[in-house]
Motif scaffolding. Structure first.
Motif, PDB file in Angstrom:
ATOM      1  N   TYR A  94       0.738  -1.132   0.276  1.00 16.11           N
ATOM      2  CA  TYR A  94      -0.430   0.081  -0.051  1.00 16.11           C
ATOM      3  C   TYR A  94       0.848   1.473   0.268  1.00 16.11           C
ATOM      4  CZ  TYR A  94      -3.659  -3.773   1.071  1.00 16.11           C
ATOM      5  OH  TYR A  94      -4.262  -4.196   1.188  1.00 16.11           O
ATOM      6  N   ASP A  95       0.518   2.661  -0.958  1.00 19.56           N
ATOM      7  CA  ASP A  95       0.974   3.492  -0.847  1.00 19.56           C
ATOM      8  C   ASP A  95       1.002   4.649  -0.993  1.00 19.56           C
ATOM      9  OD1 ASP A  95       4.091   4.527  -1.002  1.00 19.56           O
ATOM     10  OD2 ASP A  95       4.008   4.407  -3.163  1.00 19.56           O
ATOM     11  N   GLY A  96      -0.583   5.108  -0.323  1.00 15.92           N
ATOM     12  CA  GLY A  96      -0.757   5.460  -0.157  1.00 15.92           C
ATOM     13  C   GLY A  96      -0.349   6.509   1.622  1.00 15.92           C
ATOM     14  N   PRO A  97      -0.735   8.181   1.462  1.00 19.43           N
ATOM     15  CA  PRO A  97      -0.293   8.957   2.020  1.00 19.43           C
ATOM     16  C   PRO A  97       0.149   8.358   3.280  1.00 19.43           C
ATOM     17  CG  PRO A  97      -1.610  10.252   0.787  1.00 19.43           C
ATOM     18  CD  PRO A  97      -1.995   8.630   0.910  1.00 19.43           C
ATOM     19  N   LEU A  98      -0.845   7.708   3.813  1.00 16.60           N
ATOM     20  CA  LEU A  98      -1.281   7.314   5.812  1.00 16.60           C
ATOM     21  C   LEU A  98      -0.063   6.158   5.786  1.00 16.60           C
ATOM     22  CD1 LEU A  98      -4.904   7.375   6.925  1.00 16.60           C
ATOM     23  CD2 LEU A  98      -2.835   9.190   7.308  1.00 16.60           C
ATOM     24  N   TRP A  99      -0.277   5.382   4.405  1.00 11.76           N
ATOM     25  CA  TRP A  99       1.439   4.292   4.426  1.00 11.76           C
ATOM     26  C   TRP A  99       2.937   5.084   4.206  1.00 11.76           C
ATOM     27  CZ3 TRP A  99      -0.044  -0.066   5.932  1.00 11.76           C
ATOM     28  CH2 TRP A  99      -1.641  -0.712   6.137  1.00 11.76           C
ATOM     29  N   GLN A 100       3.059   5.442   3.539  1.00 10.09           N
ATOM     30  CA  GLN A 100       4.334   6.397   3.384  1.00 10.09           C
ATOM     31  C   GLN A 100       4.295   6.900   4.649  1.00 10.09           C
ATOM     32  OE1 GLN A 100       4.136   8.641   0.220  1.00 10.09           O
ATOM     33  NE2 GLN A 100       3.199   7.734  -1.506  1.00 10.09           N
ATOM     34  N   THR A 101       3.566   7.340   5.421  1.00  4.87           N
ATOM     35  CA  THR A 101       3.910   8.150   6.622  1.00  4.87           C
ATOM     36  C   THR A 101       4.065   6.988   7.689  1.00  4.87           C
ATOM     37  OG1 THR A 101       2.420  10.392   6.658  1.00  4.87           O
ATOM     38  CG2 THR A 101       2.975   9.764   8.441  1.00  4.87           C
ATOM     39  N   LEU A 102       3.399   6.257   7.741  1.00  2.00           N
ATOM     40  CA  LEU A 102       4.068   4.593   8.989  1.00  2.00           C
ATOM     41  C   LEU A 102       5.241   4.315   8.864  1.00  2.00           C
ATOM     42  CD1 LEU A 102       3.372   2.983  10.718  1.00  2.00           C
ATOM     43  CD2 LEU A 102       2.264   1.435   8.916  1.00  2.00           C
ATOM     44  N   ARG A 103       5.534   3.909   7.134  1.00  3.04           N
ATOM     45  CA  ARG A 103       6.950   3.806   7.163  1.00  3.04           C
ATOM     46  C   ARG A 103       7.935   4.780   7.236  1.00  3.04           C
ATOM     47  NH1 ARG A 103       4.125   1.755   2.094  1.00  3.04           N
ATOM     48  NH2 ARG A 103       4.717   3.653   0.871  1.00  3.04           N
ATOM     49  N   THR A 104       7.071   5.729   7.377  1.00  2.00           N
ATOM     50  CA  THR A 104       8.997   6.689   6.998  1.00  2.00           C
ATOM     51  C   THR A 104       9.193   6.856   8.711  1.00  2.00           C
ATOM     52  OG1 THR A 104       8.779   7.882   5.208  1.00  2.00           O
ATOM     53  CG2 THR A 104       9.619   9.225   7.358  1.00  2.00           C
ATOM     54  N   THR A 105       7.362   7.133   9.588  1.00  2.00           N
ATOM     55  CA  THR A 105       7.905   7.572  11.111  1.00  2.00           C
ATOM     56  C   THR A 105       7.856   6.523  12.354  1.00  2.00           C
ATOM     57  OG1 THR A 105       5.060   7.645  11.504  1.00  2.00           O
ATOM     58  CG2 THR A 105       6.611   9.263  11.411  1.00  2.00           C
ATOM     59  N   ASP A 106       7.481   4.818  11.159  1.00  2.00           N
ATOM     60  CA  ASP A 106       8.007   3.776  12.342  1.00  2.00           C
ATOM     61  C   ASP A 106       8.232   2.602  11.636  1.00  2.00           C
ATOM     62  OD1 ASP A 106       7.294   1.577  14.373  1.00  2.00           O
ATOM     63  OD2 ASP A 106       5.208   1.302  14.429  1.00  2.00           O
ATOM     64  N   PRO A 107       9.441   2.565  10.639  1.00  2.00           N
ATOM     65  CA  PRO A 107      10.645   1.562   9.926  1.00  2.00           C
ATOM     66  C   PRO A 107      10.442   0.098  10.721  1.00  2.00           C
ATOM     67  CG  PRO A 107      11.928   3.807  10.130  1.00  2.00           C
ATOM     68  CD  PRO A 107      10.758   3.957  11.121  1.00  2.00           C
ATOM     69  N   ASP A 108      10.474  -0.082  11.803  1.00  2.00           N
ATOM     70  CA  ASP A 108      11.147  -1.120  12.827  1.00  2.00           C
ATOM     71  C   ASP A 108       9.643  -1.810  13.337  1.00  2.00           C
ATOM     72  OD1 ASP A 108      13.212  -0.538  11.206  1.00  2.00           O
ATOM     73  OD2 ASP A 108      13.458   0.385  13.053  1.00  2.00           O
ATOM     74  N   GLY A 109       8.721  -1.011  13.208  1.00  2.00           N
ATOM     75  CA  GLY A 109       7.949  -1.675  13.675  1.00  2.00           C
ATOM     76  C   GLY A 109       7.402  -1.434  15.037  1.00  2.00           C
ATOM     77  N   ARG A 110       8.279  -0.467  15.562  1.00  4.44           N
ATOM     78  CA  ARG A 110       8.559  -0.751  17.209  1.00  4.44           C
ATOM     79  C   ARG A 110       7.339   0.663  18.241  1.00  4.44           C
ATOM     80  NH1 ARG A 110      14.282  -0.412  18.882  1.00  4.44           N
ATOM     81  NH2 ARG A 110      15.307  -2.167  17.014  1.00  4.44           N
ATOM     82  N   LEU A 111       6.443   0.876  17.174  1.00  5.30           N
ATOM     83  CA  LEU A 111       5.754   2.066  18.128  1.00  5.30           C
ATOM     84  C   LEU A 111       4.062   1.454  17.539  1.00  5.30           C
ATOM     85  CD1 LEU A 111       7.215   5.484  16.485  1.00  5.30           C
ATOM     86  CD2 LEU A 111       7.330   4.271  18.498  1.00  5.30           C
ATOM     87  N   ALA A 112       3.846   0.923  17.051  1.00  5.62           N
ATOM     88  CA  ALA A 112       2.328   0.143  17.207  1.00  5.62           C
ATOM     89  C   ALA A 112       2.725  -0.744  16.417  1.00  5.62           C
ATOM     90  CB  ALA A 112       1.657   1.048  16.812  1.00  5.62           C
ATOM     91  N   SER A 113       1.522  -2.105  16.482  1.00  6.30           N
ATOM     92  CA  SER A 113       1.044  -2.989  15.212  1.00  6.30           C
ATOM     93  C   SER A 113       0.248  -2.323  14.493  1.00  6.30           C
ATOM     94  CB  SER A 113       0.240  -4.785  16.349  1.00  6.30           C
ATOM     95  OG  SER A 113       1.008  -4.277  17.454  1.00  6.30           O
ATOM     96  N   VAL A 114       0.664  -3.040  13.223  1.00  8.48           N
ATOM     97  CA  VAL A 114      -0.800  -2.476  12.235  1.00  8.48           C
ATOM     98  C   VAL A 114      -1.507  -2.836  12.248  1.00  8.48           C
ATOM     99  CG1 VAL A 114      -0.716  -0.968  10.133  1.00  8.48           C
ATOM    100  CG2 VAL A 114       1.879  -0.869  11.881  1.00  8.48           C
ATOM    101  N   ALA A 115      -2.488  -3.049  11.363  1.00  5.94           N
ATOM    102  CA  ALA A 115      -3.714  -4.223  11.006  1.00  5.94           C
ATOM    103  C   ALA A 115      -4.059  -3.496   9.602  1.00  5.94           C
ATOM    104  CB  ALA A 115      -4.418  -4.227  11.776  1.00  5.94           C
ATOM    105  N   VAL A 116      -4.683  -3.154   9.090  1.00 12.01           N
ATOM    106  CA  VAL A 116      -5.582  -3.869   7.416  1.00 12.01           C
ATOM    107  C   VAL A 116      -7.138  -3.705   7.587  1.00 12.01           C
ATOM    108  CG1 VAL A 116      -4.002  -4.772   6.188  1.00 12.01           C
ATOM    109  CG2 VAL A 116      -5.548  -2.299   5.080  1.00 12.01           C
ATOM    110  N   LEU A 117      -7.694  -2.871   6.764  1.00 10.18           N
ATOM    111  CA  LEU A 117      -8.876  -3.009   6.695  1.00 10.18           C
ATOM    112  C   LEU A 117      -9.599  -3.008   5.445  1.00 10.18           C
ATOM    113  CD1 LEU A 117     -11.924  -4.113   6.836  1.00 10.18           C
ATOM    114  CD2 LEU A 117     -12.569  -2.395   8.178  1.00 10.18           C
TER     115      LEU A 117
END
Length: 105
Positions: free
Chosen positions: A32-55
Motif C-alpha cells: 500500500y502506498d497512499g499518504p498514510l502508509w508512506q507516513t507510517l513507513r517513515t515514522t515507524d520503519p521498524d514497527g516498534r511504535l504500534a502493531s498495524v492492521a489493515v481493513l
C-alpha cells in the motif's frame, strides 16, 4: 519506553487505492502506498511504535505484515455489511466453494 517489549498500540488503517508494484507477493505495509502508509513507513520503519492492521475491501481485516498480491477492489455498502455480519472470525475473501451470496469478489 522500553523498546524491547512488543508494541501495545494497535493502528488500523484502510487499504490504499495506490499500490506499489514489485514481487507477486509482498507485505501489505510495503504494497500500500497512499499518504498514510508512506507516513507510517517513515515514522515507524521498524514497527516498534504500534502493531498495524489493515481493513481491505478485498482481504478483510489482516495484519499489515501479511503478504498480498496486487489487486483492485473497492469497499461498498453491501461488502461492508457482509464483513460486519460475518464478524472477525469469518474468512475473507469468502472461499469460492461457498454458495453465491450475491457479493462480487
Amino acid at each position: 519506553m522500553d523498546r524491547s517489549l512488543p508494541p501495545r498500540r494497535l493502528l488500523i488503517l484502510s487499504c490504499s487505492a495506490t499500490k506499489r508494484a514489485g514481487p507477486k507477493y509482498m507485505p501489505a505495509i510495503d504494497r500500500y502506498d497512499g499518504p498514510l502508509w508512506q507516513t507510517l513507513r517513515t515514522t515507524d520503519p521498524d514497527g516498534r511504535l504500534a502493531s498495524v492492521a489493515v481493513l481491505s475491501a478485498h482481504l478483510g481485516f489482516r495484519d499489515a505484515r501479511t503478504t498480498i498480491e496486487l489487486y483492485d477492489a473497492h469497499m461498498n455498502q453491501e461488502r461492508a455489511d457482509a464483513m460486519i455480519a460475518g464478524g472477525l472470525g469469518t474468512r475473507w475473501p469468502r472461499p469460492k466453494t461457498q454458495p453465491d451470496d450475491g457479493i462480487e469478489l
